[in-house]
Design a protein around this motif. Structure first.
Motif, short mmCIF file in Angstrom:
data_model
loop_
_atom_site.label_atom_id
_atom_site.label_comp_id
_atom_site.label_asym_id
_atom_site.label_seq_id
_atom_site.Cartn_x
_atom_site.Cartn_y
_atom_site.Cartn_z
N PRO A 337 0.82 -1.22 0.00
CA PRO A 337 0.00 0.00 0.00
C PRO A 337 0.85 1.27 0.00
O PRO A 337 0.47 2.27 -0.61
N ILE A 340 1.57 2.57 -3.35
CA ILE A 340 0.38 3.19 -3.96
C ILE A 340 0.21 4.60 -3.39
O ILE A 340 -0.03 5.57 -4.12
N TYR A 354 -7.49 6.45 0.79
CA TYR A 354 -7.51 5.44 -0.27
C TYR A 354 -7.65 4.05 0.30
O TYR A 354 -7.40 3.82 1.48
N CYS A 356 -7.05 -0.17 -1.16
CA CYS A 356 -6.68 -1.09 -2.25
C CYS A 356 -7.63 -2.28 -2.20
O CYS A 356 -7.65 -3.01 -1.21
N LEU A 367 -6.44 -5.41 -9.08
CA LEU A 367 -6.27 -4.46 -7.98
C LEU A 367 -6.93 -3.15 -8.39
O LEU A 367 -6.58 -2.56 -9.42
N ILE A 369 -7.75 0.70 -7.11
CA ILE A 369 -7.41 1.71 -6.11
C ILE A 369 -8.59 2.67 -5.99
O ILE A 369 -8.90 3.39 -6.94
N VAL A 401 -3.35 -1.45 -12.67
CA VAL A 401 -4.43 -1.32 -11.69
C VAL A 401 -5.54 -0.49 -12.30
O VAL A 401 -5.36 0.17 -13.32
N ARG A 420 -6.07 -0.40 4.76
CA ARG A 420 -5.63 -0.03 3.41
C ARG A 420 -5.92 -1.11 2.37
O ARG A 420 -5.81 -0.87 1.18
N ILE A 421 -6.21 -2.33 2.85
CA ILE A 421 -6.43 -3.43 1.90
C ILE A 421 -7.78 -4.07 2.17
O ILE A 421 -8.11 -4.38 3.31
#
Ligand code: DLL
Length: 430
Positions: A337, A340, A354, A356, A367, A369, A401, A420-421
């Motif tokens: 992350p 990114i 943000y 992911c 992926l 974003i 992405v 973040r994920i």
């Protein structure tokens, strides 16, 4: 100026202190914790085999799984009655990881946090706004007792109720903010919504940690405020916040308080100890902990060891780039992350909010974003920003992405560690 809380050591002197403390710590672990006795025996070592610091490499690693298997109090090296406090981290699945502290451990922790806040530029008499969560998480109470020890006026706000955070910052006029960087961004947004210029507040220092954050995030925070943003690192298994701290004078990575923690960086795949300067997984051995000594704890955090600058001979660790658990493997390319985030913050129209999202619509991983645009950005600019982000990530990270540019406030804000994920791939596998 009053004397610094950071002790001074010659390089040889520090190594001698580390070796003697490491010996007694390993001895206590071996003699009092069945897990360590079994693990050392299996590796064919006893604490007497530690003749130099390099001999540590012969000792077994300790992992989060070891702590879970000995849930709740099996890793304690002292009778439970001598344990003054418990903290725990929930983790995503299964049993929490429990840690304990004797009275002396709590005293050391408060001192190391006082040292950390001082290294961050804090001093006695400062008002400190603590927005780290209080409770089983080590952030709130760790920051709290350190700031008190330094002689500060502590405001124990904890996380959440963002409007009230803003009110207390405005009314109490703290000089120091302690909290996660992602939550501080939510507070900045609330200030913007209320028409408060963050530059007009009393805040001068931000001590940010508990989650990875990039240099670009530092630029973002410092350009919107009058704050000097510094990094603090730690983990509950090893103590909590205050294992290492970035100095406000140099802002060049975090000095590890090596009189209490011995760092190694290992190759996460081969387990081999790497020379200073090479990136790998940080492994920490406690040198003074009584209730729960840890031998070669695998942090999963990726970083490098660097020579000391503000506080030699203590070494620094580079900003953590990510946890090995957070590595997203997308069609054979490893992505963190933080990579990114770095690209997002290079684009003016985008914000640091943000997420992911990983999916597997067919056979291949995708992926996406999801990132919020800035308030004053129109649709056309936002769409261009999305395309720019896709192409920059393709060129720098090497992975294709999809960028989805959202309206401001479309993503959920975290009060503590940001998520973040969002891995949705398992949904189809079931
Ligand atoms: O997060 C302790 C802490 C509280 C540190 C407040 C700093 C400030 P845990 O909940 O056990 O403890 O989570 C530890 O968080 O292994 C890292 O992956 C991550 N982490 C902590 N500080 C940083 C940082 C606290 N400065 C885990 N940069 C660690 C990057 C960090 N990651």
């Amino acid at each position: 100026m009053s004397e610094s809380r950071v002790p001074t050591f010659g390089p040889e002197e520090l190594r001698a202190v580390q070796l003697s403390r490491m010996r007694s710590s390993l001895r206590s672990a071996y003699e009092s914790v069945p897990h360590y006795r079994a693990a050392f025996d299996a590796a064919g070592v006893t604490p007497d085999d530690l003749r130099s610091l390099d001999d540590l490499a012969r000792f077994p690693f300790t992992t989060k799984a070891d702590l879970r298997e000995n849930y709740p109090f099996g890793m304690f090296a002292v009778p439970r009655e001598r344990v003054n406090r418990i903290h725990a981290s929930s983790g995503t699945t299964g049993r929490p990881t429990v840690v304990g502290y004797t009275k002396a451990d709590l005293d050391t922790w408060a001192e190391l946090m006082a040292r950390s806040i001082e290294a961050a530029g804090g001093r006695a008499g400062d008002i400190v706004h603590v927005a780290y969560g209080y409770g089983l998480f080590t952030g709130g109470l760790g920051a709290h007792y350190g700031a008190e020890r330094l002689g500060c006026t502590v405001v124990p706000v904890s996380g959440g109720m963002t409007e009230r955070q803003v009110q207390l910052i405005t009314d109490f006029r703290p000089r120091i903010f302690m909290g996660t960087p992602s939550y501080f961004l939510a507070i900045l947004d609330e200030m913007a919504a209320e028409g408060i210029d963050p530059r007009s507040t009393s805040l001068e220092i931000g001590i940010f940690g508990a989650e990875p954050w990039t240099e670009q995030m530092r630029v973002e925070v410092e350009s919107r405020t009058n704050i000097r943003a510094v990094d603090i690192y730690g983990l509950s298994e090893v103590m909590g916040p205050g294992v290492s701290q970035e100095a406000s004078t140099t802002q060049d990575g975090l000095h590890i308080w090596e009189d209490h923690f011995y760092p190694e960086v290992v190759d996460p795949f081969t387990d081999e100890v790497l020379p200073d300067g090479e990136e790998g997984e940080l492994v920490l051995t406690s040198l003074t902990k009584e209730a729960m000594p840890v031998c070669r704890y695998r942090t999963r955090d990726l970083t490098r060891l660097l020579p000391g600058t503000a506080y030699p001979p203590f070494r620094r660790m580079a900003k953590v780039t990510g946890r090995s658990d957070d590595m997203m493997s997308v069609r054979g390319v490893n992505v963190f992350p933080s990579q990114i985030e770095e690209q997002i913050l290079r684009i003016d129209a985008l914000t640091p909010h943000y997420l992911c999202v990983l999916t597997r619509p067919g056979r291949m991983d995708e992926l996406t974003i999801r990132v919020e645009r800035r308030v004053d950005v129109d649709h056309v600019t936002a769409a261009e920003a999305g395309r720019l982000l896709e192409s920059r990530i393709k060129h720098t990270v090497g992975v294709t992405v999809k960028a989805e540019v959202l309206h401001p406030h479309d993503l959920e804000r975290s009060m503590g560690k940001a998520k973040r994920i969002d891995d949705q791939r398992h949904l189809r596998d079931q």
